[in-house]
Motif scaffolding. Structure first.
Motif, short mmCIF file in Angstrom:
data_model
loop_
_atom_site.label_atom_id
_atom_site.label_comp_id
_atom_site.label_asym_id
_atom_site.label_seq_id
_atom_site.Cartn_x
_atom_site.Cartn_y
_atom_site.Cartn_z
N THR A 1 0.19 -0.86 14.58
CA THR A 1 -1.24 -0.52 14.60
C THR A 1 -2.02 -1.54 13.76
O THR A 1 -3.08 -2.02 14.17
CB THR A 1 -1.46 0.90 14.02
OG1 THR A 1 -0.64 1.80 14.75
CG2 THR A 1 -2.91 1.33 14.13
N PRO B 1 0.83 -1.21 0.00
CA PRO B 1 0.00 0.00 0.00
C PRO B 1 0.86 1.26 0.00
O PRO B 1 2.00 1.24 0.45
CB PRO B 1 -0.74 -0.12 1.34
CG PRO B 1 0.25 -0.78 2.24
CD PRO B 1 1.13 -1.66 1.38
N GLY B 2 0.30 2.35 -0.50
CA GLY B 2 1.03 3.60 -0.45
C GLY B 2 0.29 4.71 -1.14
O GLY B 2 -0.78 4.50 -1.71
N SER B 3 0.90 5.90 -1.09
CA SER B 3 0.31 7.05 -1.78
C SER B 3 0.75 7.09 -3.25
O SER B 3 0.00 7.50 -4.12
CB SER B 3 0.73 8.35 -1.09
OG SER B 3 0.29 8.35 0.24
N ARG C 1 6.28 -2.99 2.91
CA ARG C 1 6.66 -1.57 2.93
C ARG C 1 8.16 -1.46 2.74
O ARG C 1 8.92 -2.34 3.16
CB ARG C 1 6.26 -0.93 4.27
CG ARG C 1 4.77 -0.83 4.49
CD ARG C 1 4.10 0.27 3.69
NE ARG C 1 4.46 1.60 4.18
CZ ARG C 1 4.21 2.71 3.49
NH1 ARG C 1 3.64 2.68 2.30
NH2 ARG C 1 4.56 3.89 4.00
N LEU D 1 -3.65 4.40 -1.86
CA LEU D 1 -4.61 4.90 -0.87
C LEU D 1 -5.34 6.12 -1.42
O LEU D 1 -4.71 7.10 -1.82
CB LEU D 1 -3.89 5.27 0.43
CG LEU D 1 -4.79 5.95 1.48
CD1 LEU D 1 -5.86 4.99 2.00
CD2 LEU D 1 -3.98 6.52 2.63
N LYS E 1 -5.48 14.28 1.82
CA LYS E 1 -4.18 14.70 1.29
C LYS E 1 -4.37 15.41 -0.03
O LYS E 1 -5.15 14.96 -0.87
CB LYS E 1 -3.28 13.47 1.08
CG LYS E 1 -2.25 13.28 2.17
CD LYS E 1 -1.22 12.25 1.73
CE LYS E 1 -0.22 11.94 2.84
NZ LYS E 1 0.74 10.91 2.45
N TYR F 1 7.95 5.81 11.91
CA TYR F 1 6.66 5.92 11.22
C TYR F 1 6.16 4.54 10.79
O TYR F 1 5.01 4.16 11.02
CB TYR F 1 6.86 6.85 10.03
CG TYR F 1 5.73 6.97 9.05
CD1 TYR F 1 4.50 7.50 9.43
CD2 TYR F 1 5.89 6.58 7.71
CE1 TYR F 1 3.47 7.63 8.50
CE2 TYR F 1 4.87 6.71 6.79
CZ TYR F 1 3.66 7.23 7.19
OH TYR F 1 2.65 7.36 6.28
N GLY G 1 -10.13 4.02 3.27
CA GLY G 1 -10.33 3.53 4.64
C GLY G 1 -9.13 2.79 5.17
O GLY G 1 -7.99 3.03 4.76
N LEU G 2 -9.41 1.88 6.09
CA LEU G 2 -8.32 1.19 6.79
C LEU G 2 -7.72 0.07 5.95
O LEU G 2 -8.45 -0.71 5.32
CB LEU G 2 -8.83 0.60 8.11
CG LEU G 2 -9.22 1.58 9.21
CD1 LEU G 2 -9.76 0.84 10.42
CD2 LEU G 2 -8.00 2.43 9.62
N LEU G 3 -6.39 -0.01 6.01
CA LEU G 3 -5.70 -1.07 5.28
C LEU G 3 -6.13 -2.45 5.78
O LEU G 3 -6.29 -3.38 4.99
CB LEU G 3 -4.18 -0.90 5.44
CG LEU G 3 -3.32 -1.96 4.76
CD1 LEU G 3 -3.48 -1.90 3.24
CD2 LEU G 3 -1.86 -1.81 5.14
O1 PNS Z 1 3.12 6.15 0.80
P1 PNS Z 1 2.65 6.49 2.19
O2 PNS Z 1 1.82 7.78 2.18
O3 PNS Z 1 3.77 6.54 3.18
O4 PNS Z 1 1.65 5.28 2.63
C1 PNS Z 1 1.01 5.28 3.90
C2 PNS Z 1 -0.07 4.18 3.96
C3 PNS Z 1 -1.01 4.31 2.77
C4 PNS Z 1 0.58 2.81 3.91
C5 PNS Z 1 -0.84 4.32 5.32
O5 PNS Z 1 -1.13 5.67 5.52
C6 PNS Z 1 -2.13 3.52 5.33
O6 PNS Z 1 -2.12 2.32 5.24
N1 PNS Z 1 -3.25 4.24 5.42
C7 PNS Z 1 -4.58 3.65 5.39
C8 PNS Z 1 -5.35 3.99 6.66
C9 PNS Z 1 -4.96 3.05 7.78
O7 PNS Z 1 -5.11 1.85 7.66
N2 PNS Z 1 -4.46 3.62 8.88
C10 PNS Z 1 -4.08 2.84 10.05
C11 PNS Z 1 -2.60 2.51 10.07
S1 PNS Z 1 -1.70 3.95 10.57
#
Ligand code: PNS
Length: 164
Positions: free
Chosen positions: A104, A7-9, A87, A36, A41, A97, A71-73
Protein backbone atom coordinates in the motif's frame (compact mmCIF):
# COMPACT_ATOMS: atom_id res chain seq x y z
CA UNK A 1 23.34 10.04 3.43
CA UNK A 2 20.95 7.08 3.92
CA UNK A 3 17.90 7.53 6.10
CA UNK A 4 14.94 5.43 7.21
CA UNK A 5 11.84 5.64 9.34
CA UNK A 6 10.84 2.89 11.74
CA UNK A 7 7.12 3.54 12.31
CA UNK A 8 4.96 1.79 14.86
CA UNK A 9 2.62 1.95 17.81
CA UNK A 10 5.31 1.06 20.39
CA UNK A 11 2.67 0.65 23.13
CA UNK A 12 5.01 -0.08 24.83
CA UNK A 13 8.42 -0.53 23.23
CA UNK A 14 9.74 -4.07 23.78
CA UNK A 15 13.17 -5.70 23.50
CA UNK A 16 12.01 -6.83 20.04
CA UNK A 17 11.57 -3.21 18.91
CA UNK A 18 14.89 -2.27 20.48
CA UNK A 19 16.60 -5.10 18.59
CA UNK A 20 15.21 -3.79 15.28
CA UNK A 21 16.23 -0.21 16.19
CA UNK A 22 19.81 -1.25 17.02
CA UNK A 23 20.22 -3.26 13.85
CA UNK A 24 18.56 -0.69 11.56
CA UNK A 25 20.67 2.10 13.06
CA UNK A 26 23.74 0.25 11.78
CA UNK A 27 22.28 -0.05 8.28
CA UNK A 28 21.28 3.59 7.80
CA UNK A 29 23.11 6.84 8.54
CA UNK A 30 19.99 8.24 10.19
CA UNK A 31 17.06 6.35 11.70
CA UNK A 32 13.86 8.09 12.78
CA UNK A 33 11.72 5.96 15.07
CA UNK A 34 8.25 7.42 14.87
CA UNK A 35 5.20 6.70 17.03
CA UNK A 36 1.86 6.68 15.22
CA UNK A 37 -0.60 9.00 16.94
CA UNK A 38 -3.67 6.87 16.26
CA UNK A 39 -6.71 8.35 17.98
CA UNK A 40 -8.76 5.30 16.97
CA UNK A 41 -6.62 2.95 19.10
CA UNK A 42 -7.10 2.76 22.84
CA UNK A 43 -3.44 2.86 23.83
CA UNK A 44 -2.04 2.17 27.29
CA UNK A 45 0.57 4.93 26.97
CA UNK A 46 0.07 8.40 25.52
CA UNK A 47 2.11 9.31 22.45
CA UNK A 48 4.26 11.59 24.66
CA UNK A 49 4.94 8.72 27.07
CA UNK A 50 5.85 6.36 24.24
CA UNK A 51 8.18 8.96 22.71
CA UNK A 52 9.81 9.50 26.10
CA UNK A 53 10.34 5.72 26.60
CA UNK A 54 11.94 5.42 23.16
CA UNK A 55 14.16 8.46 23.82
CA UNK A 56 15.42 6.97 27.07
CA UNK A 57 16.05 3.54 25.50
CA UNK A 58 17.98 4.99 22.53
CA UNK A 59 19.87 7.77 24.31
CA UNK A 60 23.21 6.10 23.51
CA UNK A 61 22.44 5.77 19.78
CA UNK A 62 23.56 9.06 18.22
CA UNK A 63 22.03 8.51 14.77
CA UNK A 64 18.57 7.59 16.15
CA UNK A 65 15.88 10.28 16.48
CA UNK A 66 12.47 9.79 18.09
CA UNK A 67 9.40 11.48 16.68
CA UNK A 68 5.63 10.98 16.28
CA UNK A 69 3.26 11.35 13.36
CA UNK A 70 -0.45 11.49 12.50
CA UNK A 71 -2.05 10.42 9.24
CA UNK A 72 -0.45 8.51 6.42
CA UNK A 73 3.10 7.25 6.69
CA UNK A 74 3.75 8.14 3.04
CA UNK A 75 2.90 11.81 3.71
CA UNK A 76 5.09 11.93 6.80
CA UNK A 77 7.99 10.26 4.94
CA UNK A 78 7.61 12.68 2.01
CA UNK A 79 7.71 15.66 4.40
CA UNK A 80 10.97 14.32 5.83
CA UNK A 81 12.38 13.41 2.41
CA UNK A 82 12.85 9.79 3.55
CA UNK A 83 12.32 6.89 1.14
CA UNK A 84 12.77 3.80 3.32
CA UNK A 85 10.59 2.36 6.04
CA UNK A 86 11.86 -0.35 8.38
CA UNK A 87 9.63 -3.03 9.89
CA UNK A 88 10.37 -6.12 11.93
CA UNK A 89 9.06 -9.52 10.89
CA UNK A 90 8.63 -12.00 13.72
CA UNK A 91 6.97 -14.95 12.08
CA UNK A 92 4.95 -15.94 9.05
CA UNK A 93 1.85 -14.59 10.83
CA UNK A 94 3.26 -11.06 10.53
CA UNK A 95 3.94 -11.44 6.84
CA UNK A 96 0.47 -10.90 5.36
CA UNK A 97 -0.18 -7.78 7.41
CA UNK A 98 3.26 -6.35 6.68
CA UNK A 99 3.07 -7.19 2.99
CA UNK A 100 -0.23 -5.33 2.76
CA UNK A 101 1.20 -2.22 4.46
CA UNK A 102 4.38 -2.29 2.37
CA UNK A 103 2.52 -2.70 -0.93
CA UNK A 104 0.00 0.00 0.00
CA UNK A 105 2.79 2.41 0.88
CA UNK A 106 4.60 1.75 -2.39
CA UNK A 107 1.38 2.35 -4.29
CA UNK A 108 0.36 5.49 -2.37
CA UNK A 109 3.85 6.97 -2.65
CA UNK A 110 4.17 6.08 -6.35
CA UNK A 111 7.26 4.04 -5.54
CA UNK A 112 8.86 6.72 -3.37
CA UNK A 113 8.57 4.75 -0.09
CA UNK A 114 9.92 1.24 0.07
CA UNK A 115 9.98 -1.12 3.05
CA UNK A 116 12.99 -2.95 4.44
CA UNK A 117 12.15 -5.95 6.62
CA UNK A 118 14.37 -7.15 9.41
CA UNK A 119 13.64 -10.60 10.76
CA UNK A 120 13.42 -10.34 14.51
CA UNK A 121 16.22 -12.04 16.44
CA UNK A 122 15.01 -15.50 17.51
CA UNK A 123 15.06 -14.72 21.23
CA UNK A 124 12.49 -11.96 20.65
CA UNK A 125 10.34 -13.67 18.04
CA UNK A 126 7.58 -14.40 20.58
CA UNK A 127 7.38 -10.82 21.90
CA UNK A 128 4.52 -8.42 21.27
CA UNK A 129 3.36 -5.23 22.99
CA UNK A 130 -0.11 -6.71 23.44
CA UNK A 131 1.37 -9.83 25.06
CA UNK A 132 3.40 -7.64 27.43
CA UNK A 133 0.26 -5.71 28.43
CA UNK A 134 -1.72 -8.88 29.02
CA UNK A 135 1.00 -10.47 31.16
CA UNK A 136 1.37 -7.26 33.20
CA UNK A 137 -2.39 -6.87 33.60
CA UNK A 138 -2.52 -10.29 35.24
CA UNK A 139 0.51 -9.55 37.44
CA UNK A 140 2.99 -11.70 35.48
CA UNK A 141 6.71 -11.11 34.98
CA UNK A 142 7.49 -8.89 31.98
CA UNK A 143 11.19 -8.46 32.78
CA UNK A 144 12.26 -10.74 29.87
CA UNK A 145 10.22 -8.59 27.46
CA UNK A 146 11.02 -4.94 28.21
CA UNK A 147 13.78 -2.93 29.91
CA UNK A 148 13.31 -2.56 33.69
CA UNK A 149 12.31 1.11 33.55
CA UNK A 150 9.58 0.23 31.01
CA UNK A 151 8.35 -2.67 33.15
CA UNK A 152 7.92 -0.29 36.08
CA UNK A 153 5.91 2.14 33.94
CA UNK A 154 3.70 -0.68 32.63
CA UNK A 155 3.01 -2.07 36.12
CA UNK A 156 2.17 1.45 37.34
CA UNK A 157 -0.48 1.72 34.63
CA UNK A 158 -2.21 -1.40 35.93
CA UNK A 159 -1.90 -0.53 39.64
CA UNK A 160 -5.37 -0.21 41.10
CA UNK A 161 -7.07 -1.25 37.87
CA UNK A 162 -9.64 -3.98 38.16
CA UNK A 163 -9.12 -6.16 35.11
CA UNK A 164 -11.43 -9.05 35.95
O1 PNS B 1 3.22 -1.20 15.56
P1 PNS B 1 2.10 -1.32 14.56
O2 PNS B 1 0.76 -0.92 15.20
O3 PNS B 1 2.03 -2.68 13.93
O4 PNS B 1 2.42 -0.24 13.39
C1 PNS B 1 1.55 -0.08 12.28
C2 PNS B 1 1.94 1.18 11.47
C3 PNS B 1 2.03 2.38 12.39
C4 PNS B 1 3.29 0.97 10.81
C5 PNS B 1 0.86 1.38 10.35
O5 PNS B 1 -0.40 1.22 10.92
C6 PNS B 1 0.95 2.76 9.72
O6 PNS B 1 1.93 3.11 9.10
N1 PNS B 1 -0.10 3.55 9.92
C7 PNS B 1 -0.17 4.93 9.44
C8 PNS B 1 -1.35 5.11 8.50
C9 PNS B 1 -1.00 4.65 7.10
O7 PNS B 1 -0.08 5.14 6.49
N2 PNS B 1 -1.78 3.68 6.59
C10 PNS B 1 -1.58 3.16 5.25
C11 PNS B 1 -0.73 1.91 5.23
S1 PNS B 1 -1.73 0.54 5.76
Amino acid sequence: MTAAIYPGSFDPMTFGHLDVIKRASKMFDRLTVSVLDNKAKNALFSVEERVSILKEATKDMPNVTIDSFCGLLVDYAAQKGIHSSVRGLRAITDFEYELQIAQTNRLLSKGMLDTVFLTTSLEYSYLSSSGVKEIAAFGGDISPCVPDFVAELVYNKYKGRNIT
